[in-house]
Design an enzyme around this catalytic site. Sequence first.
Site, mmCIF file in Angstrom:
data_model
loop_
_atom_site.group_PDB
_atom_site.id
_atom_site.type_symbol
_atom_site.label_atom_id
_atom_site.label_comp_id
_atom_site.label_asym_id
_atom_site.label_seq_id
_atom_site.Cartn_x
_atom_site.Cartn_y
_atom_site.Cartn_z
ATOM 1 N N LYS A 198 -36.735 -21.236 52.351
ATOM 2 C CA LYS A 198 -35.295 -21.018 52.196
ATOM 3 C C LYS A 198 -35.060 -19.595 51.701
ATOM 4 O O LYS A 198 -35.567 -19.201 50.647
ATOM 5 C CB LYS A 198 -34.726 -22.015 51.193
ATOM 6 N N ASP A 203 -26.107 -16.931 46.765
ATOM 7 C CA ASP A 203 -25.409 -18.195 46.952
ATOM 8 C C ASP A 203 -24.182 -18.269 46.051
ATOM 9 O O ASP A 203 -24.290 -18.546 44.856
ATOM 10 C CB ASP A 203 -26.344 -19.373 46.660
ATOM 11 N N LYS A 210 -19.139 -21.879 43.377
ATOM 12 C CA LYS A 210 -19.706 -22.099 42.053
ATOM 13 C C LYS A 210 -18.740 -21.575 40.996
ATOM 14 O O LYS A 210 -18.063 -20.567 41.210
ATOM 15 C CB LYS A 210 -21.057 -21.388 41.922
ATOM 16 N N ASP A 222 -32.152 -17.457 44.960
ATOM 17 C CA ASP A 222 -32.096 -18.537 45.944
ATOM 18 C C ASP A 222 -32.868 -18.235 47.219
ATOM 19 O O ASP A 222 -32.919 -19.060 48.119
ATOM 20 C CB ASP A 222 -30.635 -18.866 46.264
ATOM 21 N N ASP A 281 -21.889 -25.908 49.066
ATOM 22 C CA ASP A 281 -22.894 -25.466 48.099
ATOM 23 C C ASP A 281 -24.197 -26.252 48.237
ATOM 24 O O ASP A 281 -25.117 -26.068 47.450
ATOM 25 C CB ASP A 281 -22.355 -25.589 46.667
ATOM 26 N N GLU A 283 -26.285 -25.837 50.813
ATOM 27 C CA GLU A 283 -26.538 -25.048 52.020
ATOM 28 C C GLU A 283 -28.007 -24.848 52.343
ATOM 29 O O GLU A 283 -28.370 -24.632 53.501
ATOM 30 C CB GLU A 283 -25.843 -23.682 51.907
ATOM 31 N N ARG A 285 -30.535 -26.875 52.427
ATOM 32 C CA ARG A 285 -31.069 -27.898 53.325
ATOM 33 C C ARG A 285 -30.633 -27.660 54.771
ATOM 34 O O ARG A 285 -31.298 -28.086 55.719
ATOM 35 C CB ARG A 285 -30.621 -29.279 52.841
#
Length: 426
Positions: A198, A203, A210, A222, A281, A283, A285
């Site tokens: 990933k 993010d 967030k 991230d 949020d 994202e 996956r």
Amino acid sequence: VDLFIDINNQLIKFVLIALPIGYSRHNTPSRSHSVASLVKSNKGSSDLLVIILPDNKAHLKGQALAVARQFPLYTLKSNGIKKIKVDIVLHFNEIDEINDKLLLDDILETSTNIRLTQRLIDTPPNILHTDKYVSEVEAIASEIGCGIEIIRGAELEARGFGGIWGVGKASEHLPALIILSHIPQGLEESKSICIVGKGIVYDTGGLSIKTPGSSMAGMKIDMGGSAAVLGAFITTVRRGINRRVHAFLCISENSVGPLSTRPDDVHTFLSGKTVEVNNTDAEGRLVLADGCYYASTNFNPAYILDMATLTGAQLIATGKNHAAIYCNDDELEQAAIRVGKDTGDLTFPIPYCPEFYRPEYKSQVADMKNSVADRANAQASCAGQFIGNHLETYLSQGGKWLHIDMAGPVSVGERATGYGVALLFG
């Protein structure tokens, strides 16, 4: 114990450190986390010699890597960073020239790429945006002489990568999928190992934004899964490992803008499955689902391993030092636990029960939603299962898959640890 000794009219400080004698059964026998803490608190700011004298030769790797992690490369301080010389001496009584050389070379290459991984994760997102990240990987691929394929921007949408494109299409710097290939001569048709990371360079949470309480600050980490995949892949190539290995870096930025994916949007993924987005949020996956599916259908994998800072639920389940592993195969799961203890990249299994978790994603208008209905139902396992929902054919044909959620161990304080390089290489 601190000692000060006069050597050639220069006062030299010696720090003698004894590690804890015991360790629990889910910790590493090398006590590498203790090594890391003790070196960090005693390293000072001058040239340094670290001598490691383990009570067991098998602990050398974990302890040496723990020391290397304590000297991060990245800084933008206006006065720069003081360059110091750090020598690490590994001491052991039993000598095996051939195997010791292999061990030392493995440690040197792995530690180098752990520090590369740390540098990438520590770099601010205004500098390491998706385009810059792609450029860095291109330069590395050229240097190590591996194969590289890049699918980026609107080409992702055109080729059906609805997950990666949907996450990153609102950013000034568009998303990309990078595939790096190490194919030793004669292994062109062999089964491969695919490692998928990933790579969300930042993010914001997207439109499910967030808040200060949910810690947007710090979300440059991230992309830590992809950075670890890159570091492990470089180590594999430079150590000449005689296996066909492919690395997939799912690079994107989860931004807010006029083109952002909305909650209620439905995207069609590379797998052909449709996903109703109910939380922008969640994202990571989404990009991994596309990356893992592409690996499963085009690269003849025996194993798919994905690594991600996927969920805050991982920290609740397994804490700050152990990654959570969600795996469909007992042998692969046990191997991840064993290598984690050998290297200090600790792991711990979470329940693998797809039949319990698929219903959490039920949608009235699509094949699934992207976020669970019940956050109290093994949320870290559910997050992994979303990726598994796109690997059903691969898994039904006997494919082996390991999902590694390393949201906790990716960093300590405000610095990256380089977690995952040694685990994936091992």
